[in-house]
Scaffold this active site. Structure first.
Site, PDB file in Angstrom:
ATOM      1  N   TYR A   1       4.922  -4.526   6.142  1.00  0.00           N
ATOM      2  CA  TYR A   1       3.915  -3.686   6.936  1.00  0.00           C
ATOM      3  C   TYR A   1       4.077  -2.478   6.337  1.00  0.00           C
ATOM      4  CZ  TYR A   1       1.341  -1.187  10.492  1.00  0.00           C
ATOM      5  OH  TYR A   1       0.522  -0.594  11.225  1.00  0.00           O
TER       6      TYR A   1
ATOM      7  N   GLN B   1      -0.125 -15.016  11.237  1.00  0.00           N
ATOM      8  CA  GLN B   1      -1.053 -14.247  10.675  1.00  0.00           C
ATOM      9  C   GLN B   1      -2.496 -14.906  11.037  1.00  0.00           C
ATOM     10  OE1 GLN B   1      -0.926 -11.235  10.054  1.00  0.00           O
ATOM     11  NE2 GLN B   1       1.318 -10.818   9.846  1.00  0.00           N
TER      12      GLN B   1
ATOM     13  N   GLY C   1       9.555  -5.136   6.253  1.00  0.00           N
ATOM     14  CA  GLY C   1       8.861  -4.294   4.983  1.00  0.00           C
ATOM     15  C   GLY C   1       7.605  -4.440   4.550  1.00  0.00           C
TER      16      GLY C   1
ATOM     17  N   ASP D   1      12.106  -4.973  10.866  1.00  0.00           N
ATOM     18  CA  ASP D   1      10.826  -5.649  10.339  1.00  0.00           C
ATOM     19  C   ASP D   1      11.154  -5.642   8.837  1.00  0.00           C
ATOM     20  OD1 ASP D   1       7.254  -4.080  10.659  1.00  0.00           O
ATOM     21  OD2 ASP D   1       8.246  -6.032   9.575  1.00  0.00           O
TER      22      ASP D   1
ATOM     23  N   GLY E   1      -0.153  -9.093  12.563  1.00  0.00           N
ATOM     24  CA  GLY E   1      -1.742  -8.878  12.354  1.00  0.00           C
ATOM     25  C   GLY E   1      -2.618  -8.363  13.344  1.00  0.00           C
TER      26      GLY E   1
ATOM     27  N   ASP F   1       7.444  -3.905  20.317  1.00  0.00           N
ATOM     28  CA  ASP F   1       7.895  -2.347  19.556  1.00  0.00           C
ATOM     29  C   ASP F   1       6.784  -1.736  19.286  1.00  0.00           C
ATOM     30  OD1 ASP F   1       7.021  -4.048  16.940  1.00  0.00           O
ATOM     31  OD2 ASP F   1       7.450  -1.889  16.512  1.00  0.00           O
TER      32      ASP F   1
HETATM   33  O1  LIG Z   1       1.676  -8.159  10.886  1.00  0.00           O
HETATM   34  C1  LIG Z   1       2.756  -7.459  11.025  1.00  0.00           C
HETATM   35  N1  LIG Z   1       3.629  -7.930  10.379  1.00  0.00           N
HETATM   36  C2  LIG Z   1       4.731  -6.976  10.349  1.00  0.00           C
HETATM   37  N2  LIG Z   1       5.022  -6.099  10.812  1.00  0.00           N
HETATM   38  C3  LIG Z   1       3.909  -5.408  11.586  1.00  0.00           C
HETATM   39  C4  LIG Z   1       4.219  -4.340  12.255  1.00  0.00           C
HETATM   40  C5  LIG Z   1       3.018  -3.809  12.766  1.00  0.00           C
HETATM   41  N3  LIG Z   1       2.625  -2.588  13.571  1.00  0.00           N
HETATM   42  C6  LIG Z   1       1.413  -2.688  13.940  1.00  0.00           C
HETATM   43  N4  LIG Z   1       0.747  -1.716  14.881  1.00  0.00           N
HETATM   44  C7  LIG Z   1       1.554  -0.488  14.799  1.00  0.00           C
HETATM   45  C8  LIG Z   1       0.964   0.717  15.337  1.00  0.00           C
HETATM   46  C9  LIG Z   1       0.493   1.842  14.235  1.00  0.00           C
HETATM   47  C10 LIG Z   1      -0.209   2.800  15.149  1.00  0.00           C
HETATM   48  C11 LIG Z   1      -0.244   2.727  16.527  1.00  0.00           C
HETATM   49  S1  LIG Z   1       0.603   1.071  16.879  1.00  0.00           S
HETATM   50  N5  LIG Z   1       0.782  -3.652  13.756  1.00  0.00           N
HETATM   51  C12 LIG Z   1       1.608  -4.447  13.109  1.00  0.00           C
HETATM   52  C13 LIG Z   1       1.564  -5.838  12.622  1.00  0.00           C
HETATM   53  C14 LIG Z   1       2.964  -5.982  11.750  1.00  0.00           C
END
Ligand SMILES: O=c1[nH]cnc2cc3nc(NCc4cccs4)[nH]c3cc12
Length: 376
Positions: free
Chosen positions: A96, A194, A94, A92, A221, A271
């Site tokens: 987020y 997004q 970074g 990823d 998102g 993931d």
């Molecule tokens: O837009 C994104 N951009 C880059 N990495 C992400 C990672 C992400 N991880 C979640 N949710 C993960 C969770 C958090 C708590 C339970 S599941 N949503 C995410 C959205 C993004």
């Protein structure tokens, strides 16, 4: 990087495929265990290969950049050499983690400044900078630097945020296309869609991302607190625009139910921290349903954790013993529970793959979801 679609489900958008990287093949649909700081917490590499049958793991640029840092990773010859995982890795970018971990972040056109959650030191992540960092980590699949738009948010904010993510994507592509891989194997860059949950913004973002014609595309998102129905509607809308011959990666998702639903909508890669995070709290995903192993009910249940799953930990250890370990806060408890949940998640996507090949995924999904999500 080559993606070949093999089977498609006649009654849904589900499909199976094979993604080939310089570190080996990935059969989709696939779940990627999250190895935040270069390790999947509480799980050995051998277990990941032999028991979990993981094919690709995820690393976080934010964590690896702060610790062990780029100098150690470069001297090691990249993350694969450092942690001994010789299969594919995705990182990823970074954005987020800065959004979810460091409450001192400032978003500017140039990039995001933040203070380390470890020692408070000041840093900036720019699109160019995180491309260089991911080159140094050596991930087979690198993610573009984006802003994960918070949920809920005003339309205006969602649009401004999406437009910034698009400008950052252009900068990522320029940097990526003008820098070489460092360790002798190819790396690829996935852009991220997004637009929050606004139909027109999601369409614009999906079109912009599709125009870049990269080797794979991600949906960001989501899994940020929106209702499941909003998530599914957004995935359906975006997948109708993203090219069908490239892998689609839904970031941060999710529960077994979310994953099966998203597979039906045409998603190939997933993931989520849920299996490993829930495991450490004693919440187990099993082929019979969800178990909170700390519950009194399992006190003298000497049956295997999950007979039908067939994994090493799931058949060797009993529910009563794992309950004892978790209540005693024994490290072995976290290890066994993490192995159970990850083995389950990989089992689930493999089952989905078999059902798609068999042509009855859509029918199987309903009954399976009902069974897996019941609380025992
Ligand atoms: O837009 C994104 N951009 C880059 N990495 C992400 C990672 C992400 N991880 C979640 N949710 C993960 C969770 C958090 C708590 C339970 S599941 N949503 C995410 C959205 C993004």
């Amino acid at each position: 990087m080559q993606f070949t679609i093999q089977a498609t489900d006649p009654e849904s958008k589900a499909r199976t495929g094979v993604l080939s990287t310089d570190h080996g093949l990935i059969e989709t649909p696939i779940f990627m265990p999250v190895g935040t700081a270069g390790t999947v917490k509480a799980v050995h590499q051998r277990e990941l290969v032999e028991d979990v049958r993981a094919e690709i793991i995820l690393g976080n640029t934010y964590h690896l950049y702060l610790r062990p840092g780029l100098s150690v990773l470069e001297k090691a010859g990249g993350l694969h050499r450092f942690n001994g995982w010789n299969r594919p890795i995705l990182t990823d970018s970074g954005g987020y983690q800065v959004y979810s971990l460091s409450n001192t972040r400032k978003i500017k056109e140039d990039g995001v400044t933040f203070k380390s959650h470890i020692d408070g030191s000041k840093h900036i992540f720019t699109p160019e900078g995180v491309m260089d960092i991911q080159r140094t980590i050596g991930a087979d699949i690198m993610m573009a630097f984006d802003e994960c738009t918070p949920y809920p948010c005003e339309y205006g904010y969602a649009r401004t945020s999406m437009e910034m993510t698009h400008r950052w994507l252009t900068r990522c592509i320029e940097r990526f296309d003008s820098t070489p891989a460092k360790y002798g194997y190819q790396q690829t860059l996935f852009p991220i869609v997004q637009g929050s949950t606004y139909k027109d913004l999601r369409q614009q973002s999906a079109e912009f991302v599709a125009e870049q014609q990269r080797e794979g595309n991600a949906i960001g998102g989501l899994a940020v607190g929106e209702p499941a129905e909003e998530m599914y509607k957004t995935i359906e809308l975006v997948n109708a625009i993203l090219p069908s011959d490239k892998p689609r990666y839904l970031m941060g998702v999710g529960t077994p139910e979310n994953i099966l639903e998203a597979i039906a909508l045409g998603v190939d890669m997933f993931d989520c921290v849920m299996p490993t995070r829930n495991a450490r709290h004693g919440v187990l995903f099993t082929t019979q349903g969800i178990i909170n192993i700390k519950n009194e009910r399992w006190k003298d249940d000497f049956s295997p954790i999950d007979e039908e799953l067939g994994g090493y930990a799931s058949t060797f250890y009993s529910k009563a013993y794992l309950r004892h370990l978790m209540r005693s806060e024994e490290i072995l408890g976290a290890q066994i529970a993490s192995l159970q949940n990850l083995t389950f998640y990989l089992w689930l996507v493999k089952q989905a793959r078999q059902q798609i090949i068999g042509g009855n995924f859509a029918k199987w999904k309903g009954a399976m979801t009902k069974k897996l999500m019941q609380r025992l």
